[in-house]
Write an enzyme that holds these catalytic residues in place. Structure first.
Site, PDB file in Angstrom:
ATOM      1  N   ASP A   1     -15.521  -1.343 -25.848  1.00 15.79           N
ATOM      2  CA  ASP A   1     -16.687  -1.982 -25.222  1.00 15.79           C
ATOM      3  C   ASP A   1     -17.887  -1.041 -25.236  1.00 15.79           C
ATOM      4  O   ASP A   1     -17.727   0.183 -25.199  1.00 15.79           O
ATOM      5  CB  ASP A   1     -16.330  -2.361 -23.777  1.00 15.79           C
ATOM      6  CG  ASP A   1     -17.339  -3.311 -23.168  1.00 15.79           C
ATOM      7  OD1 ASP A   1     -18.151  -3.896 -23.906  1.00 15.79           O
ATOM      8  OD2 ASP A   1     -17.322  -3.472 -21.931  1.00 15.79           O
TER       9      ASP A   1
ATOM     10  N   ASN B   1     -15.350 -14.397 -26.938  1.00 16.03           N
ATOM     11  CA  ASN B   1     -16.441 -13.805 -27.730  1.00 16.03           C
ATOM     12  C   ASN B   1     -17.095 -14.788 -28.710  1.00 16.03           C
ATOM     13  O   ASN B   1     -18.175 -14.511 -29.243  1.00 16.03           O
ATOM     14  CB  ASN B   1     -15.974 -12.561 -28.494  1.00 16.03           C
ATOM     15  CG  ASN B   1     -15.806 -11.340 -27.620  1.00 16.03           C
ATOM     16  OD1 ASN B   1     -14.971 -10.480 -27.882  1.00 16.03           O
ATOM     17  ND2 ASN B   1     -16.604 -11.232 -26.559  1.00 16.03           N
TER      18      ASN B   1
HETATM   19  C1  FPP Z   1     -17.717  -5.090 -27.284  1.00  9.02           C
HETATM   20  O1  FPP Z   1     -18.973  -4.444 -27.159  1.00  9.02           O
HETATM   21  C2  FPP Z   1     -17.321  -5.138 -28.657  1.00  9.02           C
HETATM   22  C3  FPP Z   1     -16.953  -6.267 -29.377  1.00  9.02           C
HETATM   23  C4  FPP Z   1     -16.882  -7.612 -28.792  1.00  9.02           C
HETATM   24  C5  FPP Z   1     -16.623  -6.177 -30.793  1.00  9.02           C
HETATM   25  C6  FPP Z   1     -15.644  -5.101 -31.143  1.00  9.02           C
HETATM   26  C7  FPP Z   1     -15.753  -4.833 -32.562  1.00  9.02           C
HETATM   27  C8  FPP Z   1     -15.694  -3.622 -33.120  1.00  9.02           C
HETATM   28  C9  FPP Z   1     -15.447  -2.372 -32.393  1.00  9.02           C
HETATM   29  C10 FPP Z   1     -15.931  -3.458 -34.547  1.00  9.02           C
HETATM   30  C11 FPP Z   1     -14.870  -3.898 -35.513  1.00  9.02           C
HETATM   31  C12 FPP Z   1     -13.528  -3.407 -35.292  1.00  9.02           C
HETATM   32  C13 FPP Z   1     -12.584  -3.364 -36.273  1.00  9.02           C
HETATM   33  C14 FPP Z   1     -11.176  -3.590 -35.892  1.00  9.02           C
HETATM   34  C15 FPP Z   1     -12.885  -3.088 -37.677  1.00  9.02           C
HETATM   35  P1  FPP Z   1     -20.192  -5.280 -26.617  1.00  9.02           P
HETATM   36  O2  FPP Z   1     -20.877  -5.919 -27.756  1.00  9.02           O
HETATM   37  O3  FPP Z   1     -19.720  -6.244 -25.574  1.00  9.02           O
HETATM   38  O4  FPP Z   1     -21.073  -4.172 -25.978  1.00  9.02           O
HETATM   39  P2  FPP Z   1     -22.061  -4.369 -24.746  1.00  9.02           P
HETATM   40  O5  FPP Z   1     -21.195  -4.693 -23.558  1.00  9.02           O
HETATM   41  O6  FPP Z   1     -22.696  -3.030 -24.649  1.00  9.02           O
HETATM   42  O7  FPP Z   1     -23.027  -5.461 -25.095  1.00  9.02           O
END
Ligand code: FPP
Length: 243
Positions: free
Chosen positions: A20, A68
């Site tokens: 996250d 998501n």
């Molecule tokens: C949460 O951060 C992250 C996600 C919903 C996406 C996770 C994806 C990756 C780490 C990249 C791809 C992974 C692989 C397996 C290749 P957020 O967007 O909610 O962050 P925020 O809370 O700061 O907005």
């Protein structure tokens, strides 16, 4: 982690990580959110390889929840592209025998994911099935409640067909019908980015997990941070309801 430290501790068998903070990491730098996900994908690769180096048996990475899909289509598409790129890379590493004994599997619903991603996942799940250094669970299109519902339906149809007696069902029957069937429950769940919640991650399996929270945003999470989380975990006294 030093050899000495590694020798003196009992490693968690299963570590779950809620990746996250990608969006905030990008915002802090005046970048698009998708740049944060790109950086997060790099961190994922690093932490995954480091987990295998340490000797962790199972690592589960929460990459995309059933909730998501509510994000803007452009962001969802960018995240799916990152998954595809990683799976293609893992496929060629697997073909070259460079996956270092990592078994890859999806925990989550394949239904609803893009066809090309499902195809890559199916092939990798099959070709890595006998690898035994570490299992990596990719939680994509995953929800803990959805997973329990999935198990509930599977058990229901076994009751209906007479395969199991409903009065004799145990907690183990539920565990055996989750996506993580056969794996130990997570000993340690790590959530960076300053949030203190599970967000529908491993709802059943986390009953006795230890939690490690930190303000670090996922793209900034390092192998040293993983060491710190593991060493903190090792200092805790897990009683599982006993004394
Ligand atoms: C949460 O951060 C992250 C996600 C919903 C996406 C996770 C994806 C990756 C780490 C990249 C791809 C992974 C692989 C397996 C290749 P957020 O967007 O909610 O962050 P925020 O809370 O700061 O907005």
């Amino acid at each position: 982690m030093t050899e000495e430290q590694l020798k003196s501790i009992q490693l968690p068998k299963h570590i779950g990580i809620i990746m996250d903070g990608n969006g905030r990491w990008a915002k802090q730098r005046g970048l698009e959110r998708t740049e944060g996900h790109k950086a997060g994908a790099k961190t994922f690769r690093r932490i995954c390889d480091y987990g295998a180096d340490l000797g962790i048996e199972v690592m589960t990475f929460y990459a995309f929840s059933t909730e998501n899909w509510r994000r803007p289509p452009k962001e969802v598409a960018a995240i799916m592209k990152l998954f595809k790129e990683y799976l293609e890379e893992a496929t060629s590493r697997e073909n070259e025998n460079e996956m270092r004994g990592i078994r890859l599997q999806l925990i989550g619903e394949k239904k609803g994911l893009p066809d090309d991603i499902v195809k890559l996942l199916n092939a990798l799940e099959k070709s890595s099935a006998d690898k035994d250094v570490m299992t990596v669970n990719l939680a994509i299109n995953y929800g803990g409640r959805d997973e329990i519902l999935h198990a509930f339906k599977a058990l229901g149809s076994k009751v209906k067909s007479g395969e199991i007696n409903p009065d004799k069902q145990t907690e183990d029957d539920i565990s055996a019908n989750l996506f993580t069937a056969g794996q130990p429950d997570p000993d340690l769940i790590i959530r960076p980015s300053g949030e203190y919640r599970l967000s529908n991650f491993m709802t059943w399996q986390s009953a006795y997990s230890e939690f490690w929270f930190s303000d670090i945003l996922w793209p900034d999470f390092t192998t040293d941070d993983l060491d710190t989380a593991i060493l903190d975990y090792c200092r805790r006294n897990r009683r599982f309801g006993g004394v």
